[in-house]
Design a protein around this motif. Structure first.
Motif, mmCIF file in Angstrom:
data_model
loop_
_atom_site.group_PDB
_atom_site.id
_atom_site.type_symbol
_atom_site.label_atom_id
_atom_site.label_comp_id
_atom_site.label_asym_id
_atom_site.label_seq_id
_atom_site.Cartn_x
_atom_site.Cartn_y
_atom_site.Cartn_z
ATOM 1 N N UNK A 17 0.852 -1.176 0.000
ATOM 2 C CA UNK A 17 0.000 0.000 0.000
ATOM 3 C C UNK A 17 0.897 1.238 0.000
ATOM 4 N N UNK A 18 0.731 2.072 -1.004
ATOM 5 C CA UNK A 18 1.558 3.272 -1.146
ATOM 6 C C UNK A 18 1.425 4.195 0.059
ATOM 7 N N UNK A 19 0.215 4.384 0.545
ATOM 8 C CA UNK A 19 -0.014 5.318 1.643
ATOM 9 C C UNK A 19 0.589 4.814 2.950
ATOM 10 N N UNK A 20 0.525 3.519 3.187
ATOM 11 C CA UNK A 20 1.176 2.964 4.377
ATOM 12 C C UNK A 20 2.685 3.182 4.304
ATOM 13 N N UNK A 21 3.239 2.987 3.131
ATOM 14 C CA UNK A 21 4.684 3.197 2.961
ATOM 15 C C UNK A 21 5.065 4.644 3.238
ATOM 16 N N UNK A 22 4.240 5.575 2.759
ATOM 17 C CA UNK A 22 4.518 6.992 2.973
ATOM 18 C C UNK A 22 4.457 7.326 4.463
ATOM 19 N N UNK A 23 3.479 6.764 5.169
ATOM 20 C CA UNK A 23 3.363 7.010 6.608
ATOM 21 C C UNK A 23 4.584 6.457 7.338
#
Length: 96
Positions: A17-23
């Motif tokens: 998940x891109x957003x989890x990685x960003x977080x």
């Protein structure tokens, strides 16, 4: 700090998940920044309370310490680099 393109697919592949990685990258970057701020404050605290008699040499030492920290790359760059090199451990909170 220069801007550079990142491979979004590689970032997404790590967690799915891109957003989890960003977080995860953002939290790691904040950890790095907070740790360095504590270290810098601790080193500069030494100079508090000295008399003005030897102010010049103390100012030089304070400047050297500050420049040492300024020369380091930005915490975001290091946080992203650690994540992309798989050097960041993360876990999901228990759902209770």
């Amino acid at each position: 700090m220069s801007a550079r393109a990142l491979d979004v697919e590689k970032i997404q592949d790590t967690t799915g998940n891109l957003y989890e990685s960003i977080v995860i990258m953002a939290k790691r970057s904040r950890q790095i920044a907070a740790r360095e701020k504590m270290e810098l404050d601790e080193k500069l605290r030494y100079f508090e309370g000295f008399e003005e008699e030897d102010e010049f040499s103390f100012n030089e030492e304070q400047e050297r310490i500050s420049k040492e920290y300024e020369a380091k790359s930005h915490p975001v760059v290091r946080g992203v680099g650690e994540f992309l090199d798989n050097k960041v451990a993360y876990r999901y909170p228990d759902n209770q």
